[in-house]
Write an enzyme that holds these catalytic residues in place. Structure first.
Site, PDB file in Angstrom:
ATOM      1  N   ASP A   1       0.885  -1.155   0.000  1.00  0.00           N
ATOM      2  CA  ASP A   1       0.000   0.000   0.000  1.00  0.00           C
ATOM      3  C   ASP A   1       0.936   1.222   0.000  1.00  0.00           C
ATOM      4  OD1 ASP A   1      -2.366   1.625   0.471  1.00  0.00           O
ATOM      5  OD2 ASP A   1      -1.659   1.803   2.531  1.00  0.00           O
ATOM      6  N   LEU A   2       0.449   2.373  -0.393  1.00  0.00           N
ATOM      7  CA  LEU A   2       1.330   3.553  -0.466  1.00  0.00           C
ATOM      8  C   LEU A   2       1.145   4.489   0.730  1.00  0.00           C
ATOM      9  CD1 LEU A   2       3.352   5.290  -2.108  1.00  0.00           C
ATOM     10  CD2 LEU A   2       1.388   6.308  -3.265  1.00  0.00           C
ATOM     11  N   ASP A   3      -0.047   5.107   0.811  1.00  0.00           N
ATOM     12  CA  ASP A   3      -0.311   6.100   1.859  1.00  0.00           C
ATOM     13  C   ASP A   3      -0.286   5.450   3.238  1.00  0.00           C
ATOM     14  OD1 ASP A   3      -0.874   8.403   0.145  1.00  0.00           O
ATOM     15  OD2 ASP A   3      -2.635   7.298  -0.500  1.00  0.00           O
TER      16      ASP A   3
ATOM     17  N   THR B   1       1.345  10.504   3.655  1.00  0.00           N
ATOM     18  CA  THR B   1       0.580  11.525   2.936  1.00  0.00           C
ATOM     19  C   THR B   1      -0.701  11.891   3.673  1.00  0.00           C
ATOM     20  OG1 THR B   1      -0.231   9.689   1.668  1.00  0.00           O
ATOM     21  CG2 THR B   1       1.369  11.114   0.584  1.00  0.00           C
TER      22      THR B   1
ATOM     23  N   LYS C   1      -8.529   7.016   6.334  1.00  0.00           N
ATOM     24  CA  LYS C   1      -7.336   6.277   5.900  1.00  0.00           C
ATOM     25  C   LYS C   1      -7.708   5.010   5.135  1.00  0.00           C
ATOM     26  CE  LYS C   1      -4.067   8.150   9.151  1.00  0.00           C
ATOM     27  NZ  LYS C   1      -3.209   7.963  10.314  1.00  0.00           N
ATOM     28  N   GLY C   2      -7.175   4.875   3.928  1.00  0.00           N
ATOM     29  CA  GLY C   2      -7.445   3.695   3.116  1.00  0.00           C
ATOM     30  C   GLY C   2      -8.796   3.728   2.421  1.00  0.00           C
TER      31      GLY C   2
ATOM     32  N   ARG D   1     -11.661   8.251  -2.483  1.00  0.00           N
ATOM     33  CA  ARG D   1     -11.883   9.701  -2.479  1.00  0.00           C
ATOM     34  C   ARG D   1     -13.359  10.061  -2.262  1.00  0.00           C
ATOM     35  NH1 ARG D   1      -9.593  12.739  -7.586  1.00  0.00           N
ATOM     36  NH2 ARG D   1      -7.814  11.436  -7.003  1.00  0.00           N
TER      37      ARG D   1
ATOM     38  N   SER E   1      -2.411   0.487  -4.487  1.00  0.00           N
ATOM     39  CA  SER E   1      -2.897   1.690  -3.797  1.00  0.00           C
ATOM     40  C   SER E   1      -4.261   2.114  -4.300  1.00  0.00           C
ATOM     41  CB  SER E   1      -1.902   2.829  -4.020  1.00  0.00           C
ATOM     42  OG  SER E   1      -2.441   4.052  -3.552  1.00  0.00           O
ATOM     43  N   ALA E   2      -5.082   2.655  -3.387  1.00  0.00           N
ATOM     44  CA  ALA E   2      -6.398   3.177  -3.763  1.00  0.00           C
ATOM     45  C   ALA E   2      -6.281   4.576  -4.360  1.00  0.00           C
ATOM     46  CB  ALA E   2      -7.296   3.229  -2.534  1.00  0.00           C
ATOM     47  N   SER E   3      -5.079   5.156  -4.307  1.00  0.00           N
ATOM     48  CA  SER E   3      -4.933   6.553  -4.723  1.00  0.00           C
ATOM     49  C   SER E   3      -4.699   6.707  -6.223  1.00  0.00           C
ATOM     50  CB  SER E   3      -3.765   7.197  -3.976  1.00  0.00           C
ATOM     51  OG  SER E   3      -3.520   8.479  -4.494  1.00  0.00           O
ATOM     52  N   ARG E   4      -5.447   7.627  -6.802  1.00  0.00           N
ATOM     53  CA  ARG E   4      -5.234   7.965  -8.213  1.00  0.00           C
ATOM     54  C   ARG E   4      -3.976   8.806  -8.370  1.00  0.00           C
ATOM     55  NH1 ARG E   4     -10.023   7.673 -11.516  1.00  0.00           N
ATOM     56  NH2 ARG E   4     -11.558   6.481 -10.362  1.00  0.00           N
ATOM     57  N   ASN E   5      -3.463   9.326  -7.260  1.00  0.00           N
ATOM     58  CA  ASN E   5      -2.263  10.162  -7.300  1.00  0.00           C
ATOM     59  C   ASN E   5      -0.985   9.366  -7.051  1.00  0.00           C
ATOM     60  OD1 ASN E   5      -3.484  12.880  -7.606  1.00  0.00           O
ATOM     61  ND2 ASN E   5      -4.478  12.332  -5.679  1.00  0.00           N
TER      62      ASN E   5
ATOM     63  N   LYS F   1     -10.836  -1.233  -1.773  1.00  0.00           N
ATOM     64  CA  LYS F   1     -10.587  -2.128  -0.639  1.00  0.00           C
ATOM     65  C   LYS F   1     -11.754  -1.956   0.341  1.00  0.00           C
ATOM     66  CE  LYS F   1      -5.657  -1.019  -1.079  1.00  0.00           C
ATOM     67  NZ  LYS F   1      -4.501  -0.323  -0.483  1.00  0.00           N
TER      68      LYS F   1
ATOM     69  N   GLU G   1       0.208  -3.257   4.679  1.00  0.00           N
ATOM     70  CA  GLU G   1      -0.944  -2.346   4.800  1.00  0.00           C
ATOM     71  C   GLU G   1      -0.993  -1.653   6.155  1.00  0.00           C
ATOM     72  OE1 GLU G   1      -3.594  -0.853   3.919  1.00  0.00           O
ATOM     73  OE2 GLU G   1      -3.955  -1.528   1.881  1.00  0.00           O
ATOM     74  N   ASP G   2      -1.539  -0.435   6.169  1.00  0.00           N
ATOM     75  CA  ASP G   2      -1.743   0.259   7.448  1.00  0.00           C
ATOM     76  C   ASP G   2      -3.219   0.401   7.777  1.00  0.00           C
ATOM     77  OD1 ASP G   2      -2.229   2.158   5.374  1.00  0.00           O
ATOM     78  OD2 ASP G   2      -2.071   3.760   6.857  1.00  0.00           O
TER      79      ASP G   2
HETATM   80  C1  G6P Z   1      -5.484   6.073  -0.002  1.00  0.00           C
HETATM   81  C2  G6P Z   1      -5.561   6.987   1.216  1.00  0.00           C
HETATM   82  C3  G6P Z   1      -6.938   7.589   1.350  1.00  0.00           C
HETATM   83  C4  G6P Z   1      -7.342   8.265   0.035  1.00  0.00           C
HETATM   84  C5  G6P Z   1      -7.307   7.260  -1.115  1.00  0.00           C
HETATM   85  C6  G6P Z   1      -7.640   7.894  -2.469  1.00  0.00           C
HETATM   86  O1  G6P Z   1      -6.192   4.909   0.276  1.00  0.00           O
HETATM   87  O2  G6P Z   1      -5.250   6.261   2.420  1.00  0.00           O
HETATM   88  O3  G6P Z   1      -6.928   8.531   2.406  1.00  0.00           O
HETATM   89  O4  G6P Z   1      -8.639   8.820   0.138  1.00  0.00           O
HETATM   90  O5  G6P Z   1      -6.003   6.702  -1.181  1.00  0.00           O
HETATM   91  O6  G6P Z   1      -6.634   8.801  -2.794  1.00  0.00           O
HETATM   92  P1  G6P Z   1      -6.694   9.888  -3.953  1.00  0.00           P
HETATM   93  O7  G6P Z   1      -5.285  10.420  -4.007  1.00  0.00           O
HETATM   94  O8  G6P Z   1      -7.071   9.156  -5.214  1.00  0.00           O
HETATM   95  O9  G6P Z   1      -7.705  10.899  -3.573  1.00  0.00           O
HETATM   96 MG    MG Z   2      -2.779   3.167   3.563  1.00  0.00          MG
END
Ligand code: G6P
Ligand code: MG
Length: 219
Positions: free
Chosen positions: A8-10, A16, A44-45, A48, A115-119, A146, A170-171
């Site tokens: 996982d990233l964040d 972040t 967390k996790g 968006r 990672s769930a993040s688009r960033n 997730k 994972e956190d």
């Molecule tokens: C991770 C973070 C979440 C965040 C999600 C989407 O899982 O832990 O806090 O909302 O990614 O991230 P994004 O950068 O796409 O908004």
């Molecule tokens: Mg995380």
């Protein structure tokens, strides 16, 4: 036998959460209510749009916005968030992570991001971590968040490793559950009690080696 580590990233490789928090708080403040650090824990996790719903519940105004308006609010928050992470440097990598990734490489174990993040790609680029990864799965590549196992199953597929030989780091509770549903073992990173379902728990990466990992998982 461990043949792939999926991270996982964040909250695992980089911290972040503080930037997500600053951006969400700014959004809440513009809407006229307070969003505390404690409220932020619940995000967390979480994806968006689900994060936005949780935030709007804190302000008691989830029902007030149409879907299009919510998309606009999430985009506004993301704009501020991207401003913060665009200024990230390798100094913001969690202590011990680079040394551990080097150890994983040396052991000829594949490395994937789940990672769930688009960033995620921008963060990996800014921190200089991108070169470690054999496969990168980010929030833009999956349709279910997730605890759905999709993000980790795709990571396994892209590295060519069967789920039973993958370990997820994972956190967040939802991530540990996603690993379980994917048929993978997991390492909970941190001290939170919500990690109790993980196969094993570590407080962080400092002093942690692949030898420790295999010994503890194969016990
Ligand atoms: C991770 C973070 C979440 C965040 C999600 C989407 O899982 O832990 O806090 O909302 O990614 O991230 P994004 O950068 O796409 O908004
Ligand atoms: Mg995380």
């Amino acid at each position: 036998m461990i043949r792939a580590c999926i991270f996982d990233l964040d909250g695992v490789l980089v911290d972040t959460a503080k930037y997500h928090y600053l951006a969400w708080r700014r959004l809440a403040s513009g809407l006229g209510f307070d969003f505390s650090e404690q409220h932020n824990e619940a995000l967390k996790g979480v994806s968006r749009m689900t994060s936005l719903d949780i935030l709007l519940d804190v302000g008691g105004m989830r029902e007030r916005f149409s879907q299009a308006e919510k998309e606009e609010l999430a985009a506004r928050k993301n704009g501020w968030y991207v401003d913060y992470i665009s200024r990230m440097t390798p100094d913001e990598i969690v202590p011990g992570v680079v040394r551990f990734l080097e150890d994983v490489r040396r052991a000829e174990i594949k490395i994937a991001l789940g990672s769930a993040s688009r960033n995620a790609p921008l963060i990996l680029e800014r921190t200089g971590l991108a070169h470690f990864f054999d496969a990168i799965v980010d929030g833009g590549m999956v349709s279910a968040a997730k605890p759905d196992p999709q993000v980790f199953l795709l990571g396994a597929e892209l590295t060519g490793v069967e789920p039973a030989a993958c370990v997820v780091f994972e956190d967040a509770e939802a991530g540990i559950e996603a690993a379980r549903r994917a048929g993978m073992r997991s390492v909970g990173v941190g001290t939170s009690r919500t990690l109790a379902q993980a196969t094993m728990i570590i407080p962080g990466f400092e002093g942690f080696t692949v030898k420790d990992l295999t010994e503890r998982l194969e016990k």
